[in-house]
Design a protein around this motif. Structure first.
Motif, mmCIF file in Angstrom:
data_model
loop_
_atom_site.group_PDB
_atom_site.id
_atom_site.type_symbol
_atom_site.label_atom_id
_atom_site.label_comp_id
_atom_site.label_asym_id
_atom_site.label_seq_id
_atom_site.Cartn_x
_atom_site.Cartn_y
_atom_site.Cartn_z
ATOM 1 N N GLN A 179 0.844 -1.211 0.171
ATOM 2 C CA GLN A 179 -0.104 -0.055 0.212
ATOM 3 C C GLN A 179 1.071 1.219 0.219
ATOM 4 O OE1 GLN A 179 -2.983 -0.386 3.084
ATOM 5 N NE2 GLN A 179 -3.482 -2.528 2.329
ATOM 6 N N ILE A 180 1.937 1.244 0.510
ATOM 7 C CA ILE A 180 3.010 2.193 0.612
ATOM 8 C C ILE A 180 3.464 2.429 -0.878
ATOM 9 C CG2 ILE A 180 5.380 3.023 0.990
ATOM 10 C CD1 ILE A 180 3.727 3.323 3.579
ATOM 11 N N VAL A 181 3.781 1.415 -1.582
ATOM 12 C CA VAL A 181 4.026 1.603 -2.939
ATOM 13 C C VAL A 181 2.981 2.164 -3.895
ATOM 14 C CG1 VAL A 181 4.748 0.589 -4.981
ATOM 15 C CG2 VAL A 181 5.926 -0.304 -2.794
ATOM 16 N N LEU A 182 1.719 1.583 -3.566
ATOM 17 C CA LEU A 182 0.501 1.844 -4.083
ATOM 18 C C LEU A 182 0.334 3.587 -4.122
ATOM 19 C CD1 LEU A 182 -2.252 1.611 -5.940
ATOM 20 C CD2 LEU A 182 -3.036 1.282 -3.621
ATOM 21 N N ALA A 183 0.425 4.132 -2.932
ATOM 22 C CA ALA A 183 0.253 5.494 -2.596
ATOM 23 C C ALA A 183 1.152 6.494 -3.361
ATOM 24 C CB ALA A 183 0.223 5.551 -1.320
ATOM 25 N N SER A 184 2.532 5.742 -3.330
ATOM 26 C CA SER A 184 3.515 6.581 -3.824
ATOM 27 C C SER A 184 3.519 6.532 -5.576
ATOM 28 C CB SER A 184 4.938 5.788 -3.611
ATOM 29 O OG SER A 184 5.172 4.699 -4.421
ATOM 30 N N ARG A 185 2.783 5.896 -5.986
ATOM 31 C CA ARG A 185 2.734 5.798 -7.611
ATOM 32 C C ARG A 185 1.336 6.476 -8.029
ATOM 33 N NH1 ARG A 185 3.704 -0.596 -8.990
ATOM 34 N NH2 ARG A 185 6.011 -0.579 -8.704
ATOM 35 N N ILE A 186 0.447 6.958 -7.321
ATOM 36 C CA ILE A 186 -0.608 7.675 -7.480
ATOM 37 C C ILE A 186 -0.644 8.942 -8.090
ATOM 38 C CG2 ILE A 186 -3.193 8.300 -7.106
ATOM 39 C CD1 ILE A 186 -3.376 5.929 -5.191
ATOM 40 N N GLN A 187 -0.744 9.264 -9.232
ATOM 41 C CA GLN A 187 -0.725 10.751 -9.927
ATOM 42 C C GLN A 187 -1.743 10.919 -10.951
ATOM 43 O OE1 GLN A 187 2.642 11.900 -11.707
ATOM 44 N NE2 GLN A 187 3.293 9.725 -12.195
ATOM 45 N N LEU A 188 -2.514 12.208 -10.706
ATOM 46 C CA LEU A 188 -3.400 12.535 -11.782
ATOM 47 C C LEU A 188 -2.928 13.059 -12.989
ATOM 48 C CD1 LEU A 188 -6.240 13.845 -9.511
ATOM 49 C CD2 LEU A 188 -5.644 11.620 -10.095
ATOM 50 N N LYS A 189 -3.498 12.936 -14.074
ATOM 51 C CA LYS A 189 -3.165 13.626 -15.602
ATOM 52 C C LYS A 189 -3.546 14.912 -15.460
ATOM 53 C CE LYS A 189 -2.321 8.914 -17.618
ATOM 54 N NZ LYS A 189 -2.773 8.048 -18.745
ATOM 55 N N LYS A 190 -4.758 14.992 -14.932
ATOM 56 C CA LYS A 190 -5.619 16.310 -15.061
ATOM 57 C C LYS A 190 -6.478 16.289 -13.696
ATOM 58 C CE LYS A 190 -8.775 13.558 -17.683
ATOM 59 N NZ LYS A 190 -9.160 13.145 -19.062
#
Length: 256
Positions: A179-190
């Motif tokens: 879940q730490i890895v998941l959180a680190s990867r989330i980003q929005l394109k817009k």
């Protein structure tokens, strides 16, 4: 916009549907005709037998299927806390038609915040100790010291209440790391095209409130900041959160 639409609630790192406590019932009292769904991230709570995907799209697919089984294709209000809010933001980016509104509590995204804002350095030792703790009660006490600003007596009460869930829904350390890895990867394109309000806690010892403030500014979203609550704003100030939600939904109804 009426008061009978479904609500989807999602917590974050190491937390599950049991950690909402009485909040779901409080929300139900304010929206008695609505279906309230307390979801769990894969790997947490009712899904503790699963491995947490480290890909947010796979996570959303699992959650979406669960919501569809419960409500069909009816649009819903979404309330997410921390990692739950981050997943909600990404879900709303991908499927805005599914969302009536989005309430994001203490979120953070990598493209808007520094790593040391998304996870305060002074909290690292406490997080490591919580991960390594074998006794559920000790672990819950450590987590509440990081995430709550309530009194020690109240923390003791909730720690015991939450620890009892561990017999049914044991936490796997592997899933915490995933879940730490998941959180680190989330980003929005817009920015998401969904009516959104962001709540922040000024006394958040886990994640800097700047993360929420900067995100709200970037998205031109409405922002509400609680002056005394910790990261787990819902646990610390449930009535304040409910009041803000009612006001937000009422304003949305006025616009439709």
């Amino acid at each position: 916009m009426g008061i009978s639409e479904p609500w989807v609630l999602l917590r974050g790192l190491m937390r599950h549907s049991g950690h909402w406590g009485a909040f779901g019932e409080k929300l139900q009292q304010q929206f008695p005709s609505s279906k309230i769904l307390l979801l769990d991230l894969p790997g947490n709570g009712t899904k503790c037998h699963l491995s947490t995907p480290m890909n947010v799209s796979e996570t959303i697919d699992i959650l979406r299927e669960e919501v569809h089984r419960a409500t069909g294709t009816t649009p819903f209000h979404f309330l997410g806390l921390s990692l739950g809010a981050m997943v909600g933001l990404k879900w709303a980016e991908a499927s805005p038609e599914s969302f009536l509104s989005l309430i994001a509590i203490n979120p953070s995204l990598k493209q808007y915040s520094k790593p040391w804002q998304r996870l305060r350095p002074q909290s690292l030792f406490g997080i490591a100790a919580a991960i390594l703790a074998k006794d559920p009660l000790s672990r819950e006490k450590m987590i509440l010291r990081l995430t709550s600003a309530m009194s020690s007596d109240k923390q003791q009460h909730f720690a015991q209440f939450f620890a009892d869930f561990d017999l049914r829904w044991p936490l796997k350390r592997e899933n915490f790391l995933r879940q730490i890895v998941l959180a680190s990867r989330i980003q929005l394109k817009k920015p998401v095209k969904v009516p959104t309000v962001i709540f922040a806690s000024s006394q958040d010892n886990l994640v800097s409130s700047r993360c929420s403030i900067d995100l709200a500014r970037a998205f031109s979203s409405h922002l509400e900041v609680h002056p005394t609550a910790g990261h787990d704003l819902v646990l610390d100030e449930p009535d304040w959160v409910i009041s803000q939600i009612k006001s937000f939904v009422f304003q949305l109804g006025q616009k439709t």
